[in-house]
Motif scaffolding. Structure first.
Motif, short mmCIF file in Angstrom:
data_model
loop_
_atom_site.label_atom_id
_atom_site.label_comp_id
_atom_site.label_asym_id
_atom_site.label_seq_id
_atom_site.Cartn_x
_atom_site.Cartn_y
_atom_site.Cartn_z
N ARG A 1 0.84 -1.19 0.00
CA ARG A 1 0.00 0.00 0.00
C ARG A 1 0.88 1.24 0.00
NH1 ARG A 1 -5.00 0.14 2.80
NH2 ARG A 1 -4.23 -1.69 3.94
N SER A 2 0.51 2.26 -0.81
CA SER A 2 1.17 3.57 -0.79
C SER A 2 0.10 4.63 -0.93
CB SER A 2 2.21 3.67 -1.93
OG SER A 2 1.55 3.79 -3.17
N SER A 3 0.52 5.90 -0.99
CA SER A 3 -0.45 6.99 -1.10
C SER A 3 -1.13 7.02 -2.46
CB SER A 3 0.23 8.33 -0.83
OG SER A 3 1.26 8.56 -1.78
N THR A 4 -0.49 6.43 -3.49
CA THR A 4 -1.07 6.49 -4.85
C THR A 4 -1.24 5.12 -5.48
OG1 THR A 4 1.12 6.76 -5.80
CG2 THR A 4 -0.11 8.78 -5.25
N SER A 5 -0.95 4.03 -4.75
CA SER A 5 -1.06 2.71 -5.38
C SER A 5 -1.45 1.65 -4.35
CB SER A 5 0.24 2.32 -6.07
OG SER A 5 1.26 2.13 -5.10
N LEU A 6 -2.03 0.54 -4.89
CA LEU A 6 -2.39 -0.62 -4.07
C LEU A 6 -1.98 -1.87 -4.85
CD1 LEU A 6 -5.95 0.39 -2.81
CD2 LEU A 6 -3.90 0.20 -1.40
N SER A 7 -1.35 -2.84 -4.16
CA SER A 7 -1.05 -4.14 -4.76
C SER A 7 -1.98 -5.17 -4.15
CB SER A 7 0.43 -4.52 -4.50
OG SER A 7 1.30 -3.62 -5.16
N LEU A 8 -2.76 -5.83 -5.03
CA LEU A 8 -3.81 -6.76 -4.57
C LEU A 8 -3.50 -8.18 -5.01
CD1 LEU A 8 -6.97 -4.66 -5.50
CD2 LEU A 8 -5.69 -4.66 -3.35
N PHE A 9 -3.99 -9.16 -4.20
CA PHE A 9 -3.86 -10.57 -4.51
C PHE A 9 -5.17 -11.25 -4.08
CE2 PHE A 9 -2.97 -14.91 -3.16
CZ PHE A 9 -2.34 -15.42 -4.28
N TRP A 10 -5.64 -12.24 -4.85
CA TRP A 10 -6.86 -12.96 -4.49
C TRP A 10 -6.66 -14.46 -4.63
CZ3 TRP A 10 -6.44 -9.29 -8.28
CH2 TRP A 10 -6.42 -9.74 -9.62
N ASP A 11 -7.38 -15.21 -3.78
CA ASP A 11 -7.33 -16.67 -3.80
C ASP A 11 -8.34 -17.22 -4.80
OD1 ASP A 11 -5.37 -16.74 -1.88
OD2 ASP A 11 -6.81 -16.79 -0.21
N VAL A 12 -8.00 -18.37 -5.40
CA VAL A 12 -8.87 -19.03 -6.36
C VAL A 12 -9.10 -20.47 -5.89
CG1 VAL A 12 -9.18 -19.68 -8.76
CG2 VAL A 12 -7.88 -17.63 -8.19
N LYS A 13 -10.34 -20.91 -5.96
CA LYS A 13 -10.66 -22.27 -5.55
C LYS A 13 -11.51 -22.94 -6.64
CE LYS A 13 -12.50 -24.84 -1.62
NZ LYS A 13 -13.19 -24.77 -0.32
N PRO A 14 -11.08 -24.16 -7.06
CA PRO A 14 -9.88 -24.90 -6.64
C PRO A 14 -8.64 -24.30 -7.28
CG PRO A 14 -11.03 -26.09 -8.33
CD PRO A 14 -11.88 -24.90 -8.03
N ARG A 15 -7.51 -24.71 -6.71
CA ARG A 15 -6.25 -24.11 -7.14
C ARG A 15 -5.75 -24.71 -8.45
NH1 ARG A 15 -4.03 -21.09 -3.13
NH2 ARG A 15 -4.93 -21.32 -1.06
N VAL A 16 -6.21 -25.93 -8.79
CA VAL A 16 -5.71 -26.60 -10.01
C VAL A 16 -6.72 -26.36 -11.12
CG1 VAL A 16 -5.02 -28.77 -11.04
CG2 VAL A 16 -4.55 -28.32 -8.62
N HIS A 17 -6.26 -25.93 -12.30
CA HIS A 17 -7.16 -25.63 -13.40
C HIS A 17 -6.59 -26.23 -14.69
CE1 HIS A 17 -9.00 -22.86 -10.63
NE2 HIS A 17 -7.81 -22.29 -10.44
N PRO A 18 -7.43 -26.79 -15.52
CA PRO A 18 -6.95 -27.43 -16.73
C PRO A 18 -6.49 -26.45 -17.81
CG PRO A 18 -9.32 -27.49 -16.68
CD PRO A 18 -8.88 -26.90 -15.36
N ARG A 19 -6.85 -25.22 -17.69
CA ARG A 19 -6.49 -24.23 -18.71
C ARG A 19 -6.29 -22.88 -18.05
NH1 ARG A 19 -11.75 -24.40 -22.35
NH2 ARG A 19 -11.39 -26.62 -21.98
N PRO A 20 -5.59 -21.92 -18.73
CA PRO A 20 -5.35 -20.60 -18.13
C PRO A 20 -6.66 -19.88 -17.83
CG PRO A 20 -3.96 -20.95 -20.04
CD PRO A 20 -4.94 -22.08 -20.05
N ILE A 21 -6.61 -19.04 -16.79
CA ILE A 21 -7.80 -18.29 -16.38
C ILE A 21 -7.52 -16.81 -16.52
CG2 ILE A 21 -9.40 -17.84 -14.48
CD1 ILE A 21 -8.63 -20.52 -13.33
N ARG A 22 -8.50 -16.07 -17.00
CA ARG A 22 -8.44 -14.61 -17.03
C ARG A 22 -9.41 -14.05 -16.01
NH1 ARG A 22 -9.19 -12.00 -22.61
NH2 ARG A 22 -11.13 -13.24 -22.58
N TYR A 23 -9.08 -12.85 -15.51
CA TYR A 23 -9.87 -12.24 -14.46
C TYR A 23 -10.31 -10.83 -14.88
CZ TYR A 23 -7.63 -15.97 -11.83
OH TYR A 23 -7.18 -17.17 -11.41
#
Length: 949
Positions: free
Chosen positions: A421-443
């Motif tokens: 976190r800063s005054s002008t930016s935020l770095s975010l991360f999110w969990d995905v369930k299930p963690r194993v996927h047969p193909r790439p995922i876009r968000y």
């Protein structure tokens, strides 16, 4: 059927203890010998010969007896020289006594009953027997004597029969009534109580009346066979084996319904067979149902991140239509399976489904799922209650399918966190369930600044290839809202996370401050633009352009009528719109009529804390069905929504007790059409227009409530003791749907042709405009004092005449302005007819200016009174004055004409106005009706060309 009780018969059996100049003579008639009492002293003056009977004992209840005489009277002209003293009549006397007085005879104790005169007189060569019956009234003592007085006739009495009339023992409406002696003239109807036959019951004591002629009339109260019995030839017999009857009524026994046990005779109900049931809401007289079989053809397909389950209805519904479905889910990870619980989501629901499909979402990829679809009906719950779970067999109503959910749909976002976190930016991360996927995922990441003061919100959308991101160029010390969704291969959104809020730090630089001021200025400008756009948009919704010419100026009231038929349970509508009254607060006084569902009483309503009021009480006759009860109470659900001085007021209902009742205010003068006929000619035009104004005001209120009456007629208008008119009878009425045409389309049933607009007859479409047409007919009825619209024309003739532009002519003495309003109500184009608001305004104007009612509309008596003119109903000339008076409904003056010596139609044609007044016709309306009728007669017979009225 009449019966007679004889007190004694032929005269030859009488002991005649008093005999003055009467002789017993043996005669031969038609080869048979018989005895007569004869007297024939025609040549002697001052004859006074008496013949008295023995003591006749009277039955206590026989106060009226009949004396039938057979006698012969000799023609006085057949005696030479005795015509001056000879008589051809004799007298009948009677005397009452409590004991036999033997041979004692006193003429003063006898009172004359009648003088007996023969219809046929016997000559020398031909014997003629007369039969005469006389009535002896008001007998009250234990017995009586009869006496016959001869005053100079030649008479032979052949027989005397004394009898009384009885109503025979009978059974009517399953009530037994004993033989009853008919009453006398002072008791024309003798009330007799009866008892129900065996195995029959009645809510009130059965009664009937015996007439003076020995006939039964007017049965009151009805016995009905008990449950398990039916009426067969005036008896109640047990229902035969295999049939039943559940309640006391006049219905026949009916065969046991499907899937029930056929019991022995006299069954009240047929219980269900094993394996079949009745649902709690099923009537006990209905069929029994089995469980539905399992649904068929269960198929699972995946689409757009969801699982769609579809199936076919069960092949066997168990005889029911209330089939619903429930979904059960189990998920298996390795060898462990457990209920899905609330982890997944069903659309529209997981239980109570009526459709054969359901959408399942929030599933986890790479897990085995088992779905079971079970069919239910109204009797399913009964089977589960009847059998303990441990002993319950596997369900035969369920269908199961298993599948491996591969997770090819977008996974579920479970959590979102701030990494930096800063005054002008935020770095975010999110969990995905299930963690194993047969193909790439876009968000898809969407975020916006949290600002509750702005009406316009700006979103920023980012498409990402991984489950983390750094967002720059944010405002220091500001909260932002973030939402993430995983996208499928076709770009459609999948499961989404909860909306999360994160803030930037508060450290500011000079450049950051400049940015913030710039953003603030831009936001203010945007707010100004949004306000202007909303203002312009609101003005653009102002209604413009032409509208329906009939409904354009009508404003919807604050309250709108609600059709009680839209309620799934009609009893709910009754409880919502009507007040429940306890029967103990109601006192019935007198029957004043009979409706479709039962008798109508005048009575008293006395509710604690309120003043006692007179009311009309509509009752529901015994033996009603549930549908009849609901139809009966639906009128109360309608009336309960109205509150206007010209609409009949509902006081309340009785629904929670066996005898349902509707209680309304009491209108002393009854129906308007009958009241006007009974007071023909007694009211001035000003009073009649005042009545019409009240009716129009009531109809304006109904129209404003979006309500169509459909059966507006004078017979459905009630009048109280202040001559205030109120609209009633809402049996045919229906709600006016909120559509441009404002119509209600019937599905059938009778239409009152004479009162109904042509478009309603042709297309069964009813509007407030069709009610206006009916109001025009009511105006005509009122101004014609209850005359029948279109007179004796048939319904077919009425419809044909209307379609050919015929309209009812002006009634006698009808103001021209009132008749012109009638014609406006009868315009063929319904959009051009006046509205009820216009009608009320016009009638108010006429009442404020009574001089406007003085101009009378043109009147043609040959059309307007619909007189038969110079002929009767069969087309032939009137045969009498009474026949003519009856044809113009003035038969009450028949005696006046006869007493004045006016007994021929030629004399009628010579009468003037003064002559009509002189014979006692005083009412202006009656005087003019008779005068106009004579005018019509003269016109057709061409005897006079002018008749001044």
């Amino acid at each position: 059927m009449r019966a007679a009780g004889s007190l004694f018969v032929p005269l030859t059996l009488l002991l005649c203890v008093v005999l003055f100049q009467w002789e017993v003579i043996q005669r031969t008639l038609n080869g048979s010998q018989f005895y007569t009492f004869s007297v024939c002293n025609v040549g002697e003056r001052e004859q006074d010969n008496w013949l008295r009977t023995t003591f006749i004992q009277r039955r206590p209840s026989a106060s009226r007896v009949f004396v039938e005489l057979q006698f012969i009277v000799r023609d006085c002209n057949s005696f030479d020289g005795a015509s001056l003293t000879c008589k051809e009549t004799f007298n009948l006397f009677t005397s009452e006594s409590d004991a036999d007085v033997g041979t004692t005879f006193r003429k003063g104790q006898f009172k004359k009953v009648a003088t007996i005169a023969p219809d046929e007189i016997t000559s020398k060569n031909e014997l003629r027997i007369n039969t005469e019956t006389k009535v002896v009234e008001n007998l009250s003592r234990k017995g009586f004597y009869l006496a016959f007085q001869d005053i100079g006739a030649c008479i032979a009495l052949l027989s005397v029969r004394v009898y009384y009339k009885t109503c025979p023992a009978t059974v009517k409406s399953l009530a037994s009534f004993p033989e009853t002696v008919a009453g006398g003239e002072n008791q024309a109807l003798r009330e007799v109580s009866g008892v129900c036959v065996e195995n029959a019951i009645s809510e009130e004591l059965p009664r009937i009346y015996c007439t003076v002629d020995g006939e039964w009339v007017v049965p009151v109260g009805q016995c009905q066979c008990k449950p398990g019995y039916e009426e067969v030839e005036d008896e109640c017999q047990e229902c035969k084996a295999g049939s039943f009857k559940a309640e006391a009524s006049g219905d026949k026994c009916t065969p046991c319904p499907a899937n029930t046990q056929e019991l022995d005779s006299g069954a009240v109900v047929c219980p269900c067979m094993d394996g079949f049931y009745r649902a709690p809401n099923d009537p006990p007289t209905g069929p029994c149902s089995g469980l539905p079989s399992a649904p068929r053809d269960l198929v699972a397909t995946t689409s757009a991140g969801k699982l769609l389950l579809t199936w076919s209805p069960p092949e066997d519904t168990g005889g029911r239509t209330d089939i619903t479905y429930s979904i059960e889910c189990q998920r298996c990870e390795g060898m462990v399976c457990q209920s899905c619980g609330e982890k997944i989501r069903y659309e529209p629901a997981g239980v109570g489904l009526t459709d054969t499909k359901v959408s399942v979402s929030e599933l986890d990829a790479h897990l085995n799922y088992t779905f079971t679809v079970e069919a239910h009906s109204g009797v399913t719950v009964l089977t589960s209650q009847a059998v303990p779970p441990a002993n319950r067999p596997p369900s035969t109503s369920a269908l199961t399918t298993s599948l491996l959910y591969t997770g090819e749909y977008p996974p579920k976002i479970t959590a979102m966190r701030v990494m930096e976190r800063s005054s002008t930016s935020l770095s975010l991360f999110w969990d995905v369930k299930p963690r194993v996927h047969p193909r790439p995922i876009r968000y898809e990441l969407t975020y916006r600044k949290k600002d509750d003061n702005l009406d316009v919100t700006t979103y920023t959308v980012l498409i990402l290839e991984k489950n983390s991101v750094q967002i720059k160029d944010l405002v220091p010390g500001t909260a932002y809202l973030f939402r993430v969704q995983a996208l499928s291969s076709d770009g459609s959104p999948g499961g989404s996370s909860m909306e999360e809020q994160f803030e930037t730090s508060e450290h500011l630089t000079q450049n950051n401050t400049a940015v913030i001021f710039g953003v603030a200025a831009g936001g203010a400008a945007m707010l100004f633009i949004v306000i202007v756009v909303l203002f312009l948009k609101r003005n653009s919704h102002t209604r413009q352009g032409p509208e329906d010419t009939y409904f354009s100026k009508q404003l919807k009231p604050l309250k709108t009528y609600v059709d009680p038929h839209t309620y799934e349970d009609p009893n709910t509508a009754v409880l919502k719109f009507a007040t429940e009254i306890h029967p103990s607060h109601i006192t019935k006084q007198k029957v004043i009529g009979a409706g479709e569902f039962g008798e109508v009483y005048r009575g008293i309503l006395k509710v604690p804390g309120r003043k006692e009021v007179a009311v009309a009480i509509k009752t529901l006759k015994p033996g009603y069905t549930e549908k009849q009860r609901q139809d009966f109470l639906s009128e109360a659900s309608i009336m309960g929504q109205f509150s206007h001085q010209n609409i009949i007021r509902l006081e309340g209902v009785v629904t929670k007790f066996k005898h349902a009742m509707i209680v309304t205010e009491y209108m002393e003068n009854g129906a308007l059409d009958r009241y006007l006929r009974d007071h023909d000619g007694e009211f001035a035009s000003f009073q009649l227009v005042g009545m019409l104004r009240g009716i129009a005001a009531g109809m304006k209120y109904l129209s404003d409530m979006s309500y169509v009456h459909r059966d507006l007629a004078a017979r459905n208008i009630l009048v109280n003791n202040t001559l205030e008119c109120k609209v009633s009878d809402f049996g045919l009425s229906r709600v006016l749907e909120d559509d441009p045409e404002g119509t209600y389309t019937t599905s059938g049933g009778k239409i009152p042709i004479r009162w109904t607009a042509p478009e309603a007859i042709a297309y069964r479409k009813f509007t407030s405009a069709s009610d206006v047409w009916s109001f025009g007919i009511v105006m005509w009825e009122v101004m014609a004092f209850g005359e029948r619209p279109y007179w004796d024309m048939s319904n077919h003739e009425v419809m044909k005449a209307i379609n050919e532009a015929f309209r009812l002519p002006a009634p006698m003495d009808c103001p021209s302005a009132v008749y012109q309003l009638m014609l406006q109500c009868w315009l063929q184009d319904r959009s051009k007819r006046p509205r009820f608001g216009d009608i009320v305004s016009l009638l108010d104007k006429l009442l404020r200016s009574p001089d406007s009612l003085k101009t009378i509309a043109d009147f043609d008596p040959r059309i307007s009174i619909r007189l038969p003119s110079t002929s009767g109903s069969d087309g032939s000339p009137f045969r009498s004055v009474s026949e003519w008076l009856e044809s113009i409904k003035m038969s009450q003056y028949s005696e006046n004409f006869a007493c004045a010596g006016v007994v021929t139609m030629d004399q009628v044609l010579q009468m003037k106005n003064e002559d009509i007044k002189n014979i006692g016709v005083r009412l202006p309306g009656h005087l003019k009706r008779i005068a106009y009728s004579i005018l019509g007669l003269k016109d057709q017979t061409s005897t006079l060309s002018v008749f001044a009225v």
